[in-house]
Design a protein around this motif. Structure first.
Motif, PDB file in Angstrom:
ATOM      1  N   ILE A 109      58.421  -1.588 -73.631  1.00 55.55           N
ATOM      2  CA  ILE A 109      58.054  -0.189 -73.859  1.00 55.55           C
ATOM      3  C   ILE A 109      56.549  -0.056 -73.713  1.00 55.55           C
ATOM      4  O   ILE A 109      55.788  -0.759 -74.388  1.00 55.55           O
ATOM      5  CB  ILE A 109      58.466   0.269 -75.276  1.00 55.55           C
ATOM      6  CG1 ILE A 109      59.970   0.099 -75.484  1.00 55.55           C
ATOM      7  CG2 ILE A 109      58.018   1.710 -75.536  1.00 55.55           C
ATOM      8  CD1 ILE A 109      60.398   0.227 -76.934  1.00 55.55           C
TER       9      ILE A 109
ATOM     10  N   GLY B  57      59.097  10.940 -73.818  1.00 54.01           N
ATOM     11  CA  GLY B  57      59.664   9.663 -73.403  1.00 54.01           C
ATOM     12  C   GLY B  57      60.399   9.780 -72.098  1.00 54.01           C
ATOM     13  O   GLY B  57      60.907  10.844 -71.743  1.00 54.01           O
ATOM     14  N   GLU B  58      60.472   8.674 -71.372  1.00 51.19           N
ATOM     15  CA  GLU B  58      61.197   8.650 -70.121  1.00 51.19           C
ATOM     16  C   GLU B  58      61.908   7.312 -70.003  1.00 51.19           C
ATOM     17  O   GLU B  58      61.297   6.261 -70.130  1.00 51.19           O
ATOM     18  CB  GLU B  58      60.211   8.821 -68.963  1.00 51.19           C
ATOM     19  CG  GLU B  58      60.878   8.816 -67.614  1.00 51.19           C
ATOM     20  CD  GLU B  58      59.884   9.011 -66.502  1.00 51.19           C
ATOM     21  OE1 GLU B  58      60.193   8.595 -65.379  1.00 51.19           O
ATOM     22  OE2 GLU B  58      58.810   9.569 -66.748  1.00 51.19           O
ATOM     23  N   GLU B  59      63.210   7.342 -69.790  1.00 49.93           N
ATOM     24  CA  GLU B  59      63.989   6.131 -69.557  1.00 49.93           C
ATOM     25  C   GLU B  59      63.761   5.704 -68.123  1.00 49.93           C
ATOM     26  O   GLU B  59      63.864   6.512 -67.211  1.00 49.93           O
ATOM     27  CB  GLU B  59      65.482   6.393 -69.784  1.00 49.93           C
ATOM     28  CG  GLU B  59      65.857   6.630 -71.205  1.00 49.93           C
ATOM     29  CD  GLU B  59      65.909   5.361 -72.035  1.00 49.93           C
ATOM     30  OE1 GLU B  59      65.921   4.259 -71.466  1.00 49.93           O
ATOM     31  OE2 GLU B  59      65.922   5.489 -73.259  1.00 49.93           O
TER      32      GLU B  59
ATOM     33  N   ASP C 264      61.047  -0.538 -69.404  1.00 52.22           N
ATOM     34  CA  ASP C 264      62.302   0.119 -69.748  1.00 52.22           C
ATOM     35  C   ASP C 264      62.069   1.553 -70.194  1.00 52.22           C
ATOM     36  O   ASP C 264      62.885   2.427 -69.933  1.00 52.22           O
ATOM     37  CB  ASP C 264      63.014  -0.665 -70.860  1.00 52.22           C
ATOM     38  CG  ASP C 264      63.423  -2.036 -70.369  1.00 52.22           C
ATOM     39  OD1 ASP C 264      64.299  -2.107 -69.498  1.00 52.22           O
ATOM     40  OD2 ASP C 264      62.842  -3.032 -70.836  1.00 52.22           O
ATOM     41  N   ARG C 265      60.957   1.761 -70.884  1.00 52.58           N
ATOM     42  CA  ARG C 265      60.584   3.099 -71.337  1.00 52.58           C
ATOM     43  C   ARG C 265      59.078   3.235 -71.232  1.00 52.58           C
ATOM     44  O   ARG C 265      58.342   2.301 -71.528  1.00 52.58           O
ATOM     45  CB  ARG C 265      60.990   3.320 -72.792  1.00 52.58           C
ATOM     46  CG  ARG C 265      62.497   3.263 -72.993  1.00 52.58           C
ATOM     47  CD  ARG C 265      62.861   3.623 -74.371  1.00 52.58           C
ATOM     48  NE  ARG C 265      62.913   5.078 -74.427  1.00 52.58           N
ATOM     49  CZ  ARG C 265      63.449   5.757 -75.421  1.00 52.58           C
ATOM     50  NH1 ARG C 265      63.935   5.137 -76.456  1.00 52.58           N
ATOM     51  NH2 ARG C 265      63.491   7.052 -75.403  1.00 52.58           N
TER      52      ARG C 265
END
Length: 172
Positions: A46, A3-5, A65-66
């Motif tokens: 997302i 995951g990446e913010e 956002d993600r």
């Protein structure tokens, strides 16, 4: 799952949109640009990529956002997105589908006024071909004729799984 913010810290959203994608570089920017007004209103977006080879992740990153990577397969991608979603309502949206401009309001208001924990939007197909309208009508009518209990079955399945994914599950 990786995951990446990509956004700033915001309050808990009421609605999270989970978009599974695979090799969607040709359309992911347009799909996510359509969702930017919703993001400005607090909707979480997302994108869950199934290991695309066309740069979909790079294109999606500044507009979501993600952005996550999950094993290929719509179900595993949707589950990965649902697991990290912060919203109390989930909308699973395919990259080639568009919401109405006020889709976030329609979803939240529809759930609140109906007291239900699920829903859906009817399909509307773009294009000039005269058969597209016929396909839309046929799909709605055939679904009602061939599957009269489908709506109740779907409701039961979604409500049974809702505690696992979120407090409410939605495809409205």
């Amino acid at each position: 799952m990786k995951g990446e913010e990509t956004g700033v810290l915001r309050p808990t959203p009421q609605l999270s949109v989970v978009i599974p994608c695979l090799n969607e570089a040709a359309g992911i920017v347009a799909a996510l640009e359509r969702l930017q007004p919703l993001r400005r209103r607090g909707v979480e977006v997302i994108v869950v990529d199934g290991r695309s080879r066309d740069g979909s992740v790079t294109l999606a990153t500044p507009l979501a956002d993600r952005v996550l990577t999950a094993p290929r397969g719509r179900a595993s991608q949707m589950n990965a997105g649902a697991t990290v979603a912060r919203g109390t309502v989930l909308l699973f949206l395919h990259a080639d589908c568009a919401l109405p401009a006020d889709g976030d309001r329609l979803i939240v208001d529809g759930l609140q006024s109906s007291g239900k924990h699920w829903g859906r939007f009817d399909v509307s197909l773009d294009g000039a071909h005269p058969l597209l309208g016929l396909i839309e009508l046929a799909r709605l009518d055939l679904d009602k004729l061939l599957n009269p209990t489908r709506t109740q079955d779907l409701k039961n399945k979604l409500e049974g799984a809702s505690n696992y994914l979120s407090s409410q599950i939605l495809k409205y």
